[in-house]
Write a protein that holds these residues in place. Structure first.
Motif, short mmCIF file in Angstrom:
data_model
loop_
_atom_site.label_atom_id
_atom_site.label_comp_id
_atom_site.label_asym_id
_atom_site.label_seq_id
_atom_site.Cartn_x
_atom_site.Cartn_y
_atom_site.Cartn_z
N ASN A 98 0.81 -1.22 0.00
CA ASN A 98 0.00 0.00 0.00
C ASN A 98 0.84 1.27 0.00
OD1 ASN A 98 -2.99 -0.51 0.01
ND2 ASN A 98 -2.28 -2.03 1.49
N VAL A 99 2.00 1.20 0.64
CA VAL A 99 2.92 2.35 0.57
C VAL A 99 3.36 2.54 -0.89
CG1 VAL A 99 5.20 3.21 1.25
CG2 VAL A 99 3.71 2.15 2.96
N MET A 100 3.64 1.44 -1.58
CA MET A 100 4.04 1.53 -2.99
C MET A 100 2.97 2.23 -3.83
SD MET A 100 5.64 -2.25 -3.58
CE MET A 100 7.16 -2.77 -2.79
N ALA A 101 1.71 2.06 -3.44
CA ALA A 101 0.61 2.66 -4.19
C ALA A 101 0.19 4.01 -3.62
CB ALA A 101 -0.59 1.71 -4.17
N GLY A 102 0.86 4.44 -2.56
CA GLY A 102 0.60 5.78 -2.01
C GLY A 102 -0.68 5.88 -1.20
N ARG A 103 -1.15 4.77 -0.64
CA ARG A 103 -2.39 4.84 0.15
C ARG A 103 -2.12 5.22 1.60
NH1 ARG A 103 -3.49 0.40 -2.77
NH2 ARG A 103 -4.84 0.92 -4.49
N LYS A 104 -3.14 5.82 2.20
CA LYS A 104 -3.05 6.18 3.62
C LYS A 104 -3.27 4.91 4.45
CE LYS A 104 -5.32 8.92 7.13
NZ LYS A 104 -6.60 9.45 7.53
N ILE A 105 -2.40 4.69 5.43
CA ILE A 105 -2.51 3.49 6.26
C ILE A 105 -2.75 3.90 7.71
CG2 ILE A 105 -1.31 1.40 7.07
CD1 ILE A 105 0.36 1.54 4.49
N ILE A 106 -3.74 3.27 8.32
CA ILE A 106 -3.95 3.48 9.77
C ILE A 106 -3.83 2.12 10.47
CG2 ILE A 106 -5.33 5.57 9.54
CD1 ILE A 106 -7.84 3.87 9.88
N TYR A 107 -3.58 2.18 11.77
CA TYR A 107 -3.25 0.95 12.50
C TYR A 107 -4.25 0.68 13.62
CZ TYR A 107 1.17 1.09 10.02
OH TYR A 107 2.12 1.11 9.03
#
Ligand code: PLP
Length: 393
Positions: free
Chosen positions: A137-146
């Motif tokens: 998802n980082v490769m695709a530039g998405r926002k990640i929450i945990y």
């Protein structure tokens, strides 16, 4: 030409490189050390005889004009898709033929599925986490929450209705913590996803290790899951296919989205993927035969016995741990307040045992450590005895 700038944001795969580095350094100084490796999650037992027999037979077919096969059918050969369908049927889950997609393993599909989703989606992952969900998802530039997985929730975080998410990753039984959601817990996630209009990407790579009757083997055992879950399965840990490569992904036709995700996945796969080799699909088919199931269960039982040996060893040392029961992984709390890497170093140097520091899987892994049951009974027992001696002088 412009490169994908998001790659600059992908963290270096520090964990296993650092483990290899520390191990190399130690063995260079101590070439005679008898190291027990319980770090990397690769299987150690060979393929089942039924699987190898099927591969031989299929290889012979490929060498004869009458039985030679070229390009693979759309989503997999019918013999394998029907075998997978039959496996689900035994779990009480009815799948449509066209909901099952044969793949070369769960990792590829877990990354590739993201082709179907806009980059403007919020992704929810647990911490600690299998790093592939984050990196893709980082490769695709998405926002990640945990969502925090910790001792208080038994490393099984539950949904927070006040948190917005579009794509939710759940891994159950979990790598690295070994924790597994019960049916009731998974139902809460399904209800949350439906209320949010979100999709759950459920990684069930370790379903074959489930022993607890309250823990489902498939998300589709849960009411409503067909509306919001894509399930990723793998024969890697189930049947020792880590080097052979075969898995399957279930994309229900009933998924609620503003498009037909099942049709999109078929389109994606037939455009960018040309299927799994005939010989391997025959090998995978053999896993689902009665004989194949009996043989792979023997191997899984062998690993499960190792998990029991590890758990008994940790009990003896008074070390708190999670997992092990429904999983090949044991997630232990480093004793005496040690940090993950501190425990790694002591275990390597004083016990000659290698495991995986928990903080490599996320902030909440700090102070925890992963051991695997992919070893022999003798070496597993030996590792627990060395650990006991290390802690008790
Ligand atoms: N998902 C999880 C949680 C894993 O731990 C692994 C392998 O370690 C995979 C997926 C990869 O599976 P496969 O070998 O089918 O690509």
């Amino acid at each position: 030409m412009k490169i994908n700038p998001n790659y600059a944001n992908v963290k270096k795969s520090y964990l296993f490189i650092e483990i290899a580095h520390r191990l190399r350094e130690y063995t260079a100084a101590h070439p005679d050390a008898d190291i027990i490796k319980m770090g990397i999650g690769d299987v150690t037992l060979p393929l089942a005889p039924a699987v190898v027999g099927a591969m031989h037979k299929a290889a012979d077919e490929m060498g004869k004009k009458e039985t030679f096969r070229g390009y693979v059918d759309d989503n997999g050969y019918d013999f394998l898709i029907n075998a997978i369908k039959g496996y689900y049927k035994k779990l009480g889950v009815d799948l449509d033929y066209w909901e099952i997609f044969v793949s070369d393993g769960a990792k590829s599909d877990l990354g590739n599925i993201l082709d179907l989703f806009d980059s403007d989606n919020t992704v929810l992952v647990t911490d600690p986490v299998y790093p592939v969900y984050v990196d893709t998802n980082v490769m695709a530039g998405r926002k990640i929450i945990y969502a925090d997985a910790n001792e208080a929730n038994g490393f099984l975080p539950m949904p927070d209705p006040s948190v917005r998410a579009d794509i939710i990753y759940l891994c159950t039984p979990n790598n690295p913590t070994g924790a597994a959601y019960t049916r009731a817990q998974l139902k809460e996630w399904v209800d949350y996803a439906k209320a949010q209009g979100a999709v759950i990407l459920l990684d069930s790579a370790y379903e074959a290790f489930v022993t607890d009757p309250d823990v489902p083997h498939s998300a589709y055992e849960i009411e409503g899951a067909r509306d919001c879950v894509i399930e990723f399965c793998s024969l890697s840990k189930t049947a020792g296919f880590t080097g052979t490569r075969c898995g399957y992904t279930i994309v229900p036709k009933t998924l609620k989205a503003d498009g037909d995700l099942n049709a999109m996945w078929l389109r994606r796969q037939t455009t960018k993927f040309n299927g799994v080799a005939y010989v391997i699909q025959r090998a995978a088919e053999a896993v689902f035969t009665d004989e194949g199931q009996r043989q792979i269960r023997e191997n899984i039982a062998y690993y499960q016995e190792n998990a029991k040996i590890l758990m008994a060893g940790l009990d003896r040392c008074g070390i708190k741990y999670f997992g092990g029961k429904n999983s090949p992984y044991i997630w232990l709390k480093c004793p005496d307040g040690m940090g993950s890497w501190e425990f790694f170093d002591r275990l390597l140097k004083e016990a000659n045992v290698v495991g995986t520091p928990g903080e490599g899987f996320g902030v909440n892994g700090k102070g925890y450590f992963r051991l695997t049951s992919f070893s022999t009974h003798e070496r597993t027992q030996e590792a627990t005895e060395r650990l006991y001696r290390m802690l008790n002088g």
